[in-house]
Motif scaffolding. Structure first.
Motif, PDB file in Angstrom:
ATOM      1  N   TRP A  42      -5.641  -0.578   1.861  1.00 39.39           N
ATOM      2  CA  TRP A  42      -6.713   0.411   1.818  1.00 39.39           C
ATOM      3  C   TRP A  42      -7.879  -0.082   0.971  1.00 39.39           C
ATOM      4  CZ3 TRP A  42      -7.603   2.492  -3.107  1.00 39.39           C
ATOM      5  CH2 TRP A  42      -6.593   2.284  -4.053  1.00 39.39           C
ATOM      6  N   ALA A  43      -9.031   0.448   1.299  1.00 41.51           N
ATOM      7  CA  ALA A  43     -10.261   0.177   0.550  1.00 41.51           C
ATOM      8  C   ALA A  43     -10.982   1.501   0.346  1.00 41.51           C
ATOM      9  CB  ALA A  43     -11.153  -0.807   1.307  1.00 41.51           C
ATOM     10  N   VAL A  44     -11.785   1.597  -0.732  1.00 39.25           N
ATOM     11  CA  VAL A  44     -12.483   2.839  -1.015  1.00 39.25           C
ATOM     12  C   VAL A  44     -13.676   2.554  -1.928  1.00 39.25           C
ATOM     13  CG1 VAL A  44     -11.184   3.435  -3.106  1.00 39.25           C
ATOM     14  CG2 VAL A  44     -12.087   5.261  -1.656  1.00 39.25           C
ATOM     15  N   THR A  45     -14.683   3.410  -1.859  1.00 38.61           N
ATOM     16  CA  THR A  45     -15.817   3.359  -2.777  1.00 38.61           C
ATOM     17  C   THR A  45     -16.121   4.766  -3.270  1.00 38.61           C
ATOM     18  OG1 THR A  45     -17.412   3.577  -0.955  1.00 38.61           O
ATOM     19  CG2 THR A  45     -16.860   1.331  -1.690  1.00 38.61           C
ATOM     20  N   ILE A  86     -10.289  -4.950   0.001  1.00 36.37           N
ATOM     21  CA  ILE A  86      -9.029  -5.537   0.462  1.00 36.37           C
ATOM     22  C   ILE A  86      -9.176  -7.048   0.436  1.00 36.37           C
ATOM     23  CG2 ILE A  86      -7.442  -5.825   2.394  1.00 36.37           C
ATOM     24  CD1 ILE A  86      -8.109  -3.018   3.286  1.00 36.37           C
ATOM     25  N   CYS A  87      -8.328  -7.703  -0.348  1.00 31.06           N
ATOM     26  CA  CYS A  87      -8.308  -9.164  -0.373  1.00 31.06           C
ATOM     27  C   CYS A  87      -7.267  -9.648   0.634  1.00 31.06           C
ATOM     28  CB  CYS A  87      -7.977  -9.672  -1.773  1.00 31.06           C
ATOM     29  SG  CYS A  87      -7.892 -11.464  -1.885  1.00 31.06           S
ATOM     30  N   THR A  88      -7.718 -10.330   1.654  1.00 31.54           N
ATOM     31  CA  THR A  88      -6.834 -10.705   2.766  1.00 31.54           C
ATOM     32  C   THR A  88      -5.956 -11.910   2.476  1.00 31.54           C
ATOM     33  OG1 THR A  88      -8.607 -12.048   3.722  1.00 31.54           O
ATOM     34  CG2 THR A  88      -8.432  -9.757   4.465  1.00 31.54           C
ATOM     35  N   SER A  89      -6.153 -12.538   1.297  1.00 31.05           N
ATOM     36  CA  SER A  89      -5.383 -13.758   1.017  1.00 31.05           C
ATOM     37  C   SER A  89      -4.450 -13.597  -0.176  1.00 31.05           C
ATOM     38  CB  SER A  89      -6.348 -14.928   0.751  1.00 31.05           C
ATOM     39  OG  SER A  89      -7.184 -14.648  -0.359  1.00 31.05           O
ATOM     40  N   TRP A  90      -4.147 -12.331  -0.571  1.00 30.81           N
ATOM     41  CA  TRP A  90      -3.312 -12.168  -1.772  1.00 30.81           C
ATOM     42  C   TRP A  90      -2.524 -10.864  -1.704  1.00 30.81           C
ATOM     43  CZ3 TRP A  90      -2.220 -15.753  -5.237  1.00 30.81           C
ATOM     44  CH2 TRP A  90      -1.594 -15.378  -6.424  1.00 30.81           C
ATOM     45  N   ASN A  91      -1.259 -10.924  -2.137  1.00 36.35           N
ATOM     46  CA  ASN A  91      -0.429  -9.745  -2.363  1.00 36.35           C
ATOM     47  C   ASN A  91      -0.240  -8.893  -1.108  1.00 36.35           C
ATOM     48  OD1 ASN A  91       1.193  -8.686  -4.363  1.00 36.35           O
ATOM     49  ND2 ASN A  91      -0.356  -7.285  -5.134  1.00 36.35           N
ATOM     50  N   LEU A 138      -2.240  -7.807   0.891  1.00 34.16           N
ATOM     51  CA  LEU A 138      -3.348  -6.856   1.060  1.00 34.16           C
ATOM     52  C   LEU A 138      -3.060  -5.487   0.452  1.00 34.16           C
ATOM     53  CD1 LEU A 138      -3.364  -8.967   3.542  1.00 34.16           C
ATOM     54  CD2 LEU A 138      -4.912  -7.338   4.621  1.00 34.16           C
ATOM     55  N   THR A 139      -1.982  -5.335  -0.339  1.00 30.71           N
ATOM     56  CA  THR A 139      -1.547  -4.021  -0.787  1.00 30.71           C
ATOM     57  C   THR A 139      -2.038  -3.688  -2.194  1.00 30.71           C
ATOM     58  OG1 THR A 139       0.537  -4.888  -1.658  1.00 30.71           O
ATOM     59  CG2 THR A 139       0.509  -4.175   0.636  1.00 30.71           C
ATOM     60  N   ALA A 140      -2.028  -2.392  -2.503  1.00 29.14           N
ATOM     61  CA  ALA A 140      -2.359  -1.880  -3.832  1.00 29.14           C
ATOM     62  C   ALA A 140      -1.775  -0.480  -3.953  1.00 29.14           C
ATOM     63  CB  ALA A 140      -3.868  -1.849  -4.044  1.00 29.14           C
ATOM     64  N   ILE A 141      -1.479  -0.054  -5.201  1.00 29.17           N
ATOM     65  CA  ILE A 141      -0.923   1.277  -5.450  1.00 29.17           C
ATOM     66  C   ILE A 141      -1.807   2.000  -6.464  1.00 29.17           C
ATOM     67  CG2 ILE A 141       1.048   2.594  -6.310  1.00 29.17           C
ATOM     68  CD1 ILE A 141       2.865   0.288  -5.538  1.00 29.17           C
ATOM     69  N   GLU A 142      -2.175   3.255  -6.131  1.00 31.46           N
ATOM     70  CA  GLU A 142      -2.882   4.105  -7.076  1.00 31.46           C
ATOM     71  C   GLU A 142      -2.009   5.330  -7.364  1.00 31.46           C
ATOM     72  OE1 GLU A 142      -7.104   6.498  -7.791  1.00 31.46           O
ATOM     73  OE2 GLU A 142      -6.606   5.736  -5.787  1.00 31.46           O
ATOM     74  N   GLY A 143      -1.576   5.458  -8.626  1.00 29.17           N
ATOM     75  CA  GLY A 143      -0.711   6.575  -8.983  1.00 29.17           C
ATOM     76  C   GLY A 143      -0.217   6.457 -10.405  1.00 29.17           C
TER      77      GLY A 143
END
Length: 373
Positions: A158-161, A125-130, A132-137
């Motif tokens: 969200w974050a994941v490894t 999670i980048c706290t200084s851009w966008n 903090l959001t992202a879409i996986e789909g």
């Protein structure tokens, strides 16, 4: 986005089959090749499905990335027909606005099954851009359909490894499959023998429809149909006349339902040209966009030979030279790499092949497709 990239086989997303895609710098892989070389969006407006977000695409995830600050994107087609896999890897790409954070993910597209797999090694999670959001789909053309990984839609943070997700095909991708090979029958036994690979782009017509398909560099072709009885015909050209089935004869296949496969619908030809034409290695030559309407750019490297624009020729499926129907402009060649533009003067919709005569080796060919809007 990248220039248009050949997948190497037909791939279906939400009922539409594609041969090419473009790779975006922000984790978007799109089947809309009109986006080739355009800016890849990073700002998110809404959760998917939404027409304000990228469509006809896979989000791997879609997020703000910065390739200029580090990382790379790799792609390749692996395996053999009819079970090939197209792989795209985002390797340690720096997250936009967070130079100390990276994201690594990979997509696999499977021939035949049309399965999509997304593997994420690391997504921070980048706290200084966008925000903090992202879409996986994945999302269809027109945003009619979408599938999203739970908890990974806008505006989730969200974050994941070490994560893996598989998307199974939409029901509209369960068409019947027709496949075969066109080869040069050197020993005239009507059977494919080792080394009998055709050096020329060939086209087949499947009727009713009609449906058109063309061969890859190994002579394989593939098309998809609904249930019914179909006739497969090789579109004849003077450079490689058909010998098996007998000249101009066709092949018939029938499907009573969906999800069936008909393989080995093969045609044997002879070669009727002086000098053997060989395909450009895709790593050495790229044509974008292809299909094209008004113009396309051809770039090449590692050719290790010199030629002029007068050595570039276009032919239709009957072998006719189309001199005067196109113009070569912005020609550059330093003896190893370069580029040129093919401008369409009078080429109608259809399939063509480009032949380049070389001074120190056999001529080279590649396929072109014209589709006017």
């Amino acid at each position: 986005f990248s220039s248009s990239i050949p997948i190497g086989f037909d791939f279906c997303l939400y009922g539409v089959y594609h041969n090419y895609l473009v790779i975006g710098s922000n984790g978007i892989v799109s089947f809309d090749v009109t986006l080739a070389n355009a800016n890849c969006p990073w700002y998110m407006f809404d959760s998917i499905p939404s027409s304000t977000d990228p469509m006809d695409c896979i989000m791997t995830p879609w997020q703000g990335l910065s390739l200029t600050d580090g990382g790379e994107v790799l792609y390749q087609t692996t395996g053999i027909f009819p079970n090939r896999v197209f792989i795209i890897t985002y390797d340690s790409v720096v997250m936009k606005g967070c130079p100390n954070l990276t994201s690594s993910s990979q997509i696999k597209l499977y021939e035949g099954s049309n399965v999509i797999e997304i593997f994420i090694r690391e997504k921070n999670i980048c706290t200084s851009w966008n925000s903090l959001t992202a879409i996986e789909g994945i999302q269809s053309s027109g945003a009619t359909y979408a599938k999203v990984v739970p908890g990974r839609n806008y505006p989730s943070q969200w974050a994941v490894t070490n994560d893996a997700v598989r998307f199974t095909p939409f029901s509209g991708c369960n068409l019947n499959r027709i496949a075969g090979n066109i080869f040069i029958d050197n020993n005239m036994n009507c059977l494919y023998d080792s080394g009998e690979v055709t050096p020329i782009v060939h086209f087949v017509q499947i009727s009713p429809g009609p449906i058109y398909a063309y061969t890859d560099s190994l002579g394989n072709y593939c098309a998809h149909t609904i249930p019914g009885t179909f006739t497969i015909s090789q579109m004849q050209n003077t450079l490689s006349p058909q010998v098996c089935p007998p000249a101009n004869a066709s092949i018939s296949v029938s499907f009573s339902g969906y999800g069936n496969i008909s393989l080995n619908n093969n045609f044997a030809d002879t070669l009727n040209v002086s000098g053997v034409a060989t395909f450009f290695n895709p790593a050495s030559l790229h044509t974008s966009p292809n299909p094209f309407s008004n113009s396309t750019t051809v770039s090449f490297n590692n050719i290790n030979t010199s030629f002029t624009k007068n050595d570039i020729h276009l032919y239709d499926l009957t072998g006719h030279n189309l001199e005067g129907n196109f113009v070569i402009s912005d020609f550059k060649n330093d003896g190893e790499k370069g580029s040129f533009i093919i401008e369409n003067n009078a080429l109608a919709n259809g399939f063509y092949f480009m032949k380049i005569d070389l001074n120190d080796s056999n001529p080279l060919m590649t396929k072109l497709v014209v589709i006017k809007q």
